[in-house]
Enzyme design. Structure first.
Site, short mmCIF file in Angstrom:
data_model
loop_
_atom_site.label_atom_id
_atom_site.label_comp_id
_atom_site.label_asym_id
_atom_site.label_seq_id
_atom_site.Cartn_x
_atom_site.Cartn_y
_atom_site.Cartn_z
N ASP A 78 0.84 -1.21 0.00
CA ASP A 78 0.00 0.00 0.00
C ASP A 78 0.87 1.25 0.00
O ASP A 78 2.09 1.17 0.14
CB ASP A 78 -0.96 0.00 1.21
N ASP B 19 -7.57 -3.23 14.44
CA ASP B 19 -8.97 -3.36 14.01
C ASP B 19 -9.14 -4.51 13.00
O ASP B 19 -10.20 -4.66 12.41
CB ASP B 19 -9.49 -2.04 13.42
N HIS C 259 -7.37 -4.92 10.14
CA HIS C 259 -7.08 -4.65 8.73
C HIS C 259 -5.84 -5.38 8.24
O HIS C 259 -4.94 -5.68 9.02
CB HIS C 259 -6.99 -3.14 8.44
N GLU D 26 -9.66 -1.65 5.56
CA GLU D 26 -10.25 -1.44 6.88
C GLU D 26 -11.53 -2.28 7.00
O GLU D 26 -12.06 -2.77 5.99
CB GLU D 26 -10.57 0.04 7.07
C1 F6R Z 1 1.54 -1.76 6.17
C2 F6R Z 1 0.17 -2.19 6.23
C3 F6R Z 1 -0.60 -2.32 7.49
C4 F6R Z 1 0.25 -2.77 8.69
C5 F6R Z 1 -0.61 -2.83 9.95
C6 F6R Z 1 0.20 -3.23 11.15
O1 F6R Z 1 2.04 -1.75 4.83
O2 F6R Z 1 -0.39 -2.43 5.20
O3 F6R Z 1 -1.63 -3.24 7.32
O4 F6R Z 1 0.81 -4.02 8.40
O5 F6R Z 1 -1.19 -1.59 10.17
O6 F6R Z 1 1.15 -2.24 11.41
P1 F6R Z 1 2.32 -2.50 12.45
O7 F6R Z 1 3.12 -3.62 11.91
O8 F6R Z 1 3.10 -1.21 12.45
O9 F6R Z 1 1.68 -2.81 13.74
#
Ligand code: F6R
Length: 261
Positions: free
Chosen positions: A67, A136, A138, A143
């Site tokens: 992303d 959450d 995702h 989301e």
């Molecule tokens: C990052 C992404 C997000 C993260 C998620 C967890 O490219 O797509 O889905 O993997 O928000 O973030 P962390 O690892 O920082 O807890």
């Protein structure tokens, strides 16, 4: 789905780096899907160490980001393009031109999303996709309520996600972009191997729901239940709300030598 409960993130990083090593050494033009954020950092550190030691060759590897924030220039330090260069690819023999992300600076974001899908298809799809999970539930920036069949597109980040990512923006949640271009859940599910990493108690609820809860768009990571080759690598705190940990541990401990993650 295989659940691997590790003693530490470092142990998990070694297991995942081994799997990536097998992918990049067995394919003619291997492709990796890369997540940003904190969860994959140990894996990137391990891959960099192996690359520097000369035990891992990544030169033929093509990478696709999961992303990208909309509204940040590509060279903004917190763009996911900058993040992945800084934390991983710049320290390896992966060519900069071989690292692709959705063009979130394009005037036509829908067109950019379609071009990104075409680029992934053109590279033959993704061999191994790294994922983190939001508190959450995702994956990518899909989301809760994201279609399980979604493709790369614009998504609005939840306030929970913006607060969680404020740590990369001097603690200021308002500085976290509101929108992102993200691979869709349908896109992610086409990767040949999904590897989700999580650690810490803040992820326990989402991890338990994704693995043992119902398949639902309300918890996007539950889509891993649909994938024929999904591996979840978590530490004890992220695993703390799972009901069947004894079974997961026993299964992993009794794995035949030849059977890889
Ligand atoms: C990052 C992404 C997000 C993260 C998620 C967890 O490219 O797509 O889905 O993997 O928000 O973030 P962390 O690892 O920082 O807890």
């Amino acid at each position: 789905m295989e659940i691997v409960i590790v003693d530490s993130s470092e142990d998990g990083a070694v297991i995942v780096a081994d799997a990536i090593g097998r992918v990049v050494s067995s394919g003619v033009s291997p492709t990796l899907g890369l997540a940003t954020g904190g969860s994959p950092l140990g894996v990137y550190r391990e891959l960099i160490a192996r690359s520097r030691a000369g035990t891992l060759r990544l030169a033929d590897t093509t990478c696709f980001l999961l992303d990208e924030y909309v509204g940040l220039a590509q060279d903004h330090p917190e763009s996911y393009r900058s993040f992945i260069r800084r934390e991983f690819t710049d320290h390896t023999d992966i060519a900069d031109e071989a690292v692709h992300g959705p063009d979130a600076t394009a005037a036509d974001l829908s067109g950019a999303a379609e071009r990104y899908e075409a680029a992934i298809r053109g590279a033959g799809g993704i061999d191994l996709q790294l994922l983190g999970i939001g508190s959450d539930g995702h994956i990518g920036f899909n989301e809760p309520s994201s279609s399980l069949g979604s493709r790369t597109r614009l998504k609005t980040l939840t306030e929970e996600t913006r607060r969680a990512n404020a740590r990369f923006f001097d603690g200021d949640a308002d500085a976290v972009p509101r929108y992102a271009l993200t691979q869709g859940i349908g896109t992610i599910l086409e990767a040949r191997h999904l590897v989700l990493l999580a650690s810490g108690p803040a992820k326990a609820e989402a991890v338990a729901a994704a693995i043992e809860g119902p398949l639902t768009a309300s918890l996007p990571a539950s889509a891993l239940q649909l994938h024929p080759h999904a591996t979840v690598v978590i530490d004890g705190t992220a695993a703390s709300l799972l009901e069947r940990t004894d079974y997961y541990r026993a299964t992993y401990d009794a794995k035949p030598e030849w059977q890889e993650i």
